[in-house]
Every structure is written in structure tokens, then in C-alpha cells.
Design a protein around this motif. Structure first.
Motif, PDB file in Angstrom:
ATOM      1  N   PHE A  76      19.185 -17.400  61.902  1.00  0.00           N
ATOM      2  CA  PHE A  76      19.408 -17.942  60.562  1.00  0.00           C
ATOM      3  C   PHE A  76      18.374 -19.020  60.232  1.00  0.00           C
ATOM      4  O   PHE A  76      17.778 -19.030  59.152  1.00  0.00           O
ATOM      5  CB  PHE A  76      20.819 -18.510  60.457  1.00  0.00           C
ATOM      6  N   LYS A  77      18.141 -19.920  61.173  1.00  0.00           N
ATOM      7  CA  LYS A  77      17.172 -20.993  60.945  1.00  0.00           C
ATOM      8  C   LYS A  77      15.759 -20.437  60.754  1.00  0.00           C
ATOM      9  O   LYS A  77      15.001 -20.914  59.897  1.00  0.00           O
ATOM     10  CB  LYS A  77      17.194 -21.981  62.107  1.00  0.00           C
ATOM     11  N   SER A  82      13.606 -22.496  58.133  1.00  0.00           N
ATOM     12  CA  SER A  82      12.184 -22.758  58.362  1.00  0.00           C
ATOM     13  C   SER A  82      11.324 -22.412  57.152  1.00  0.00           C
ATOM     14  O   SER A  82      10.242 -22.980  56.963  1.00  0.00           O
ATOM     15  CB  SER A  82      11.689 -21.984  59.583  1.00  0.00           C
ATOM     16  N   THR A  83      11.784 -21.497  56.342  1.00  0.00           N
ATOM     17  CA  THR A  83      11.030 -21.072  55.153  1.00  0.00           C
ATOM     18  C   THR A  83      11.353 -21.907  53.921  1.00  0.00           C
ATOM     19  O   THR A  83      10.764 -21.704  52.861  1.00  0.00           O
ATOM     20  CB  THR A  83      11.326 -19.596  54.843  1.00  0.00           C
ATOM     21  N   GLY A  84      12.313 -22.837  54.054  1.00  0.00           N
ATOM     22  CA  GLY A  84      12.684 -23.676  52.921  1.00  0.00           C
ATOM     23  C   GLY A  84      13.642 -23.019  51.948  1.00  0.00           C
ATOM     24  O   GLY A  84      13.986 -23.609  50.924  1.00  0.00           O
ATOM     25  N   LYS A  85      14.111 -21.821  52.279  1.00  0.00           N
ATOM     26  CA  LYS A  85      15.004 -21.102  51.372  1.00  0.00           C
ATOM     27  C   LYS A  85      16.433 -21.638  51.421  1.00  0.00           C
ATOM     28  O   LYS A  85      17.189 -21.505  50.463  1.00  0.00           O
ATOM     29  CB  LYS A  85      15.012 -19.606  51.721  1.00  0.00           C
ATOM     30  N   ALA A  86      16.806 -22.200  52.564  1.00  0.00           N
ATOM     31  CA  ALA A  86      18.170 -22.711  52.729  1.00  0.00           C
ATOM     32  C   ALA A  86      18.144 -23.969  53.588  1.00  0.00           C
ATOM     33  O   ALA A  86      17.273 -24.141  54.445  1.00  0.00           O
ATOM     34  CB  ALA A  86      19.082 -21.661  53.361  1.00  0.00           C
ATOM     35  N   SER A  87      19.105 -24.833  53.350  1.00  0.00           N
ATOM     36  CA  SER A  87      19.324 -25.980  54.230  1.00  0.00           C
ATOM     37  C   SER A  87      20.624 -25.740  54.988  1.00  0.00           C
ATOM     38  O   SER A  87      21.458 -24.927  54.572  1.00  0.00           O
ATOM     39  CB  SER A  87      19.409 -27.275  53.426  1.00  0.00           C
ATOM     40  N   LEU A  88      20.794 -26.428  56.102  1.00  0.00           N
ATOM     41  CA  LEU A  88      22.011 -26.287  56.908  1.00  0.00           C
ATOM     42  C   LEU A  88      22.633 -27.659  57.098  1.00  0.00           C
ATOM     43  O   LEU A  88      22.015 -28.563  57.669  1.00  0.00           O
ATOM     44  CB  LEU A  88      21.684 -25.677  58.269  1.00  0.00           C
ATOM     45  N   GLU A  89      23.851 -27.803  56.632  1.00  0.00           N
ATOM     46  CA  GLU A  89      24.595 -29.052  56.777  1.00  0.00           C
ATOM     47  C   GLU A  89      25.728 -28.854  57.769  1.00  0.00           C
ATOM     48  O   GLU A  89      26.494 -27.889  57.656  1.00  0.00           O
ATOM     49  CB  GLU A  89      25.155 -29.481  55.423  1.00  0.00           C
ATOM     50  N   ILE A  90      25.824 -29.744  58.736  1.00  0.00           N
ATOM     51  CA  ILE A  90      26.878 -29.673  59.743  1.00  0.00           C
ATOM     52  C   ILE A  90      27.978 -30.670  59.395  1.00  0.00           C
ATOM     53  O   ILE A  90      27.731 -31.861  59.248  1.00  0.00           O
ATOM     54  CB  ILE A  90      26.329 -29.997  61.150  1.00  0.00           C
ATOM     55  N   ARG A  91      29.194 -30.140  59.273  1.00  0.00           N
ATOM     56  CA  ARG A  91      30.352 -31.001  59.042  1.00  0.00           C
ATOM     57  C   ARG A  91      31.377 -30.752  60.134  1.00  0.00           C
ATOM     58  O   ARG A  91      31.527 -29.638  60.631  1.00  0.00           O
ATOM     59  CB  ARG A  91      30.992 -30.703  57.674  1.00  0.00           C
ATOM     60  N   ASP A 214      34.624 -16.289  53.485  1.00  0.00           N
ATOM     61  CA  ASP A 214      35.563 -15.764  54.473  1.00  0.00           C
ATOM     62  C   ASP A 214      34.863 -14.769  55.396  1.00  0.00           C
ATOM     63  O   ASP A 214      33.973 -14.029  54.981  1.00  0.00           O
ATOM     64  CB  ASP A 214      36.736 -15.055  53.788  1.00  0.00           C
ATOM     65  N   HIS A 215      35.253 -14.774  56.644  1.00  0.00           N
ATOM     66  CA  HIS A 215      34.840 -13.752  57.610  1.00  0.00           C
ATOM     67  C   HIS A 215      33.336 -13.715  57.850  1.00  0.00           C
ATOM     68  O   HIS A 215      32.753 -12.640  57.982  1.00  0.00           O
ATOM     69  CB  HIS A 215      35.342 -12.373  57.174  1.00  0.00           C
ATOM     70  N   VAL A 216      32.687 -14.864  57.927  1.00  0.00           N
ATOM     71  CA  VAL A 216      31.277 -14.917  58.306  1.00  0.00           C
ATOM     72  C   VAL A 216      31.198 -15.320  59.767  1.00  0.00           C
ATOM     73  O   VAL A 216      31.641 -16.413  60.142  1.00  0.00           O
ATOM     74  CB  VAL A 216      30.490 -15.926  57.433  1.00  0.00           C
ATOM     75  N   HIS A 217      30.642 -14.438  60.589  1.00  0.00           N
ATOM     76  CA  HIS A 217      30.598 -14.706  62.022  1.00  0.00           C
ATOM     77  C   HIS A 217      29.206 -14.508  62.614  1.00  0.00           C
ATOM     78  O   HIS A 217      29.018 -14.725  63.814  1.00  0.00           O
ATOM     79  CB  HIS A 217      31.577 -13.802  62.770  1.00  0.00           C
ATOM     80  N   SER A 218      28.237 -14.071  61.817  1.00  0.00           N
ATOM     81  CA  SER A 218      26.919 -13.778  62.363  1.00  0.00           C
ATOM     82  C   SER A 218      25.822 -14.167  61.379  1.00  0.00           C
ATOM     83  O   SER A 218      26.067 -14.354  60.184  1.00  0.00           O
ATOM     84  CB  SER A 218      26.797 -12.281  62.675  1.00  0.00           C
ATOM     85  N   ALA A 219      24.593 -14.247  61.908  1.00  0.00           N
ATOM     86  CA  ALA A 219      23.446 -14.554  61.066  1.00  0.00           C
ATOM     87  C   ALA A 219      23.226 -13.428  60.045  1.00  0.00           C
ATOM     88  O   ALA A 219      22.816 -13.667  58.916  1.00  0.00           O
ATOM     89  CB  ALA A 219      22.202 -14.736  61.927  1.00  0.00           C
ATOM     90  N   ALA A 220      23.509 -12.191  60.461  1.00  0.00           N
ATOM     91  CA  ALA A 220      23.339 -11.054  59.553  1.00  0.00           C
ATOM     92  C   ALA A 220      24.298 -11.136  58.365  1.00  0.00           C
ATOM     93  O   ALA A 220      23.920 -10.864  57.223  1.00  0.00           O
ATOM     94  CB  ALA A 220      23.553  -9.742  60.320  1.00  0.00           C
TER      95      ALA A 220
END
Length: 227
Positions: A76-77, A82-91, A214-220
Motif C-alpha cells: 500500500f505504501k 510513496s507516490t503522494g496519492k494517499a497519506s496514512l494516518e495511524i489512530r 467495511d471488510h478491508v483486510h488487504s492492500a488489494a
């Protein structure tokens, strides 16, 4: 054999070519080392202006979270952060007192240390989580008395988190100071409470641009939603 002057000239050209190659080598991806902290105390990796903002709610005692970090997060990263298309926030979504200890500990050392600490704690999860039986009655009594920092410091010692954090350059004394930090404690608990109000029921759970998925478990699966 080349005359000395020609040999030195050829050697100089060779060295110049090597230096030019080194200077032309791609720099480390800036988005994978760009970290910000939100007003609520969450850590964000990547382009702050990314069109897709992904939030991961997690627990450090959650096996699925450890699996996602090890086996799904890198893809995913690479594709999106890495491409700037998405950011990842950890909560944080704290599920138990040991999880609380790890969540506060992950914040130790400032924002530049967070994502490395995060990875370290999840990658060693089976080691320290397997030692929770070592938590003493005295430490458990501190939890019952709502001495949360006392409980976390006792747990830190008794489940072997010291050597794990030393690998991150954080001494036991520094770690214990972090575990006594009320601001860090309040940030972790606040994120957990906010997540519950949003409807987060399990970990890991993801929001994309503020919408709980809902139901997201993988990078795909994440990639399919981000396209």
C-alpha cells in the motif's frame, strides 16, 4: 601502458563519472519520511495534500493488525503513499491495558520515531504479548487503583519491552518517562473514544476521506477503493 599524464586524465574522468552517477542517484522518497501529527495526536505519513486520506484504526495486541503491517502495508505504501496519492494516518483503538502500554510507548521519541516504533512493536508482538502472564499482582493492583502510568511501567518491565525499545535507540529510562506522560495517555484514549463514536468495532479498520470502510483486510482491497 598509458603515459602517466594520460593515465591520470583517464582516472580523473572515471572518478568524475562515478561521482556524477552518485549525485544522479534517486533521493530517498520524501513522502515515506514525511510525518505530521494531527491536533488529536495521530501520526500521518505522506503527502499532507494527498487526494486520498487513509486512516487506520489499530490495536497493538491485534494479530490481524500485525499481519497487515508486515504483509499488506508495504504494498500500500509503495503504490499510494510513496507516490503522494494517499497519506496514512495511524489512530489507536485500545482494546486492553497491555495494548494501552504499547500504544503510549509507540509515541516515544517524537514524531520522527513513531513509524519505526510502530513497526517494531507489531513485528515483535508475539514475543512480548506471550509474556503477559508475567504481569505481577502488584502491577495489576496499580491498574485497579487507576494508576495507569504505574501499571504501564510495571508491564513494560515484566513483559520485556525494554530490550525491544532499546533496538529503537530508546533507553528504559526514556521509555518509562514516556509511559508517565499524561498528554500521550490522553491522546491514545481520546483516539479510542473518537473511534468508538465513529462506529469502529474491530481492528484494523479503515477510513478513506472520512468514510468508514467495511471488510478491508488487504492492500488489494484498499487499492480497489482508492482507484
Amino acid at each position: 601502458m598509458l603515459p602517466l599524464k594520460k593515465y591520470l586524465a583517464a582516472a580523473f574522468i572515471s572518478v568524475t563519472a562515478i561521482l556524477a552517477g552518485l549525485l544522479a542517484a534517486p533521493a530517498p522518497n520524501k513522502w515515506l519520511s514525511t510525518v505530521a501529527v494531527t491536533a488529536k495526536g495521530a501520526h500521518v505519513l505522506g503527502n499532507p495534500a494527498a487526494p486520498k486520506k487513509v486512516v487506520e484504526y489499530l490495536s497493538y495486541t491485534c494479530g490481524h493488525c500485525a499481519d497487515f503491517e508486515a504483509n499488506e502495508s508495504p504494498a500500500f505504501k509503495a503504490q499510494f503513499v510513496s507516490t503522494g496519492k494517499a497519506s496514512l494516518e495511524i489512530r489507536n483503538m485500545v482494546l486492553n491495558p497491555v495494548d494501552l502500554t504499547a500504544a503510549v510507548l509507540a509515541r516515544c521519541g517524537g514524531k520522527g520515531k513513531f513509524f519505526g516504533n510502530h513497526k517494531q512493536l507489531l513485528s515483535t508482538q508475539s514475543v512480548w504479548l506471550g509474556k503477559t502472564k508475567n504481569i505481577s499482582a502488584a502491577t495489576q493492583a496499580k491498574l485497579k487503583a487507576q494508576d495507569f502510568s504505574g501499571f504501564m511501567i510495571g508491564t513494560f518491565d515484566e513483559i520485556g519491552l525494554g530490550p525491544i525499545m532499546q533496538q529503537r535507540g530508546i533507553t528504559p529510562a526514556q521509555a518509562k518517562a514516556c509511559l508517565a506522560d499524561k498528554a500521550a495517555f490522553n491522546a491514545v484514549v481520546g483516539m479510542t473514544d473518537a473511534g468508538a463514536k465513529l462506529g469502529v468495532r474491530g481492528t484494523p479498520s479503515f477510513l478513506i476521506n472520512g468514510v468508514l470502510q467495511d471488510h478491508v483486510h488487504s492492500a488489494a482491497e484498499l487499492a480497489a477503493l482508492l482507484k
